[in-house]
Design an enzyme around this catalytic site. Structure first.
Site, PDB file in Angstrom:
ATOM      1  N   ASN A  62       0.838  -1.195   0.000  1.00 51.64           N
ATOM      2  CA  ASN A  62       0.000   0.000   0.000  1.00 51.64           C
ATOM      3  C   ASN A  62       0.877   1.250   0.000  1.00 51.64           C
ATOM      4  OD1 ASN A  62       0.470  -0.925   2.776  1.00 51.64           O
ATOM      5  ND2 ASN A  62      -0.942   0.667   3.457  1.00 51.64           N
ATOM      6  N   GLU A  64       0.336   5.305   0.554  1.00 48.09           N
ATOM      7  CA  GLU A  64      -0.583   6.358   0.969  1.00 48.09           C
ATOM      8  C   GLU A  64      -0.138   7.729   0.467  1.00 48.09           C
ATOM      9  OE1 GLU A  64      -2.177   4.150   5.000  1.00 48.09           O
ATOM     10  OE2 GLU A  64      -0.986   5.961   5.229  1.00 48.09           O
ATOM     11  N   CYS A  73      -4.033   0.622  -2.542  1.00 49.50           N
ATOM     12  CA  CYS A  73      -3.858  -0.588  -1.741  1.00 49.50           C
ATOM     13  C   CYS A  73      -2.827  -1.518  -2.374  1.00 49.50           C
ATOM     14  CB  CYS A  73      -5.187  -1.327  -1.625  1.00 49.50           C
ATOM     15  SG  CYS A  73      -6.499  -0.400  -0.816  1.00 49.50           S
ATOM     16  N   GLU A  75      -3.053  -4.725  -2.964  1.00 49.55           N
ATOM     17  CA  GLU A  75      -3.633  -5.649  -3.939  1.00 49.55           C
ATOM     18  C   GLU A  75      -3.750  -4.991  -5.309  1.00 49.55           C
ATOM     19  OE1 GLU A  75      -5.796  -6.524   0.048  1.00 49.55           O
ATOM     20  OE2 GLU A  75      -4.826  -4.819  -0.934  1.00 49.55           O
ATOM     21  N   CYS A 112     -10.124  -4.985   0.818  1.00 50.96           N
ATOM     22  CA  CYS A 112     -11.193  -3.993   0.959  1.00 50.96           C
ATOM     23  C   CYS A 112     -12.147  -4.092  -0.232  1.00 50.96           C
ATOM     24  CB  CYS A 112     -10.599  -2.586   1.060  1.00 50.96           C
ATOM     25  SG  CYS A 112      -9.956  -1.934  -0.498  1.00 50.96           S
ATOM     26  N   CYS A 115     -10.602  -3.204  -3.674  1.00 55.73           N
ATOM     27  CA  CYS A 115      -9.714  -4.279  -4.147  1.00 55.73           C
ATOM     28  C   CYS A 115     -10.513  -5.497  -4.592  1.00 55.73           C
ATOM     29  CB  CYS A 115      -8.707  -4.651  -3.069  1.00 55.73           C
ATOM     30  SG  CYS A 115      -7.454  -3.366  -2.833  1.00 55.73           S
TER      31      CYS A 115
END
Length: 160
Positions: A62, A64, A73, A75, A112, A115
């Site tokens: 990930n 940010e 993210c 994934e 999430c 994803c």
């Protein structure tokens, strides 16, 4: 009115050592990717390792951003890179390890919603399920033989 019941089946392993060696290696690559996460705001680091049918493994972590929703993210970082670098390859398995930098994360952390939708796009595109393995820092590992188990009412191109 008609009631519809949706059920899913997942496999839960007590720990990573219960997985076959090849999957332990994939989980290890996800763990290494997690160490490269840039998560100064959430303090929640995630690593993903994606096995392709050509034998390549693409990892992601990930990333940010101060403009919080602009991050990405682990994934999706792995998925989009794999899709760009190997557009004809099918995604076979994905390993995900996630955890807080502030306290131990001992329960499995699934992808999430965003994803899940991205993984679903590739399952539909390749017409083949993608096995998912996810966990916290330590402890149980959950296996889903398809993203459809985690997102049963899938939104895809057929709705457009």
């Amino acid at each position: 009115m008609k009631e519809v019941k949706i059920e899913t089946t997942l496999q839960v392993f007590d720990n990573i050592k219960e997985l076959p060696e090849a999957l332990q290696a994939l989980m290890s690559q996800a763990s290494e990717a997690r160490q490269k996460a840039y998560a100064p705001y959430s303090k929640f680091s995630v690593g993903a390792a994606l096995l392709l049918d050509n034998g390549e493994v693409i990892t992601g972590s990930n990333q940010e951003n101060a403009s919080y929703p602009s991050g990405l993210c682990a994934e999706r970082t792995a998925i989009y890179y794999a899709g760009a670098k190997f557009p004809k390859a099918k995604f076979v398995k994905m390993a995900i390890i996630a955890g807080s930098q502030l306290h131990p994360t001992l329960t499995p952390i699934p992808p999430c919603g965003a994803c899940r939708q991205a993984i679903a796009e590739y399952e539909v595109k390749q017409d083949t399920p993608i096995e998912l393995y996810f966990m916290g820092e330590t402890g149980k590992v959950v296996r889903s033989n398809s993203l459809g188990n985690l997102l049963p009412l899938l939104f895809d191109k057929s709705a457009l």
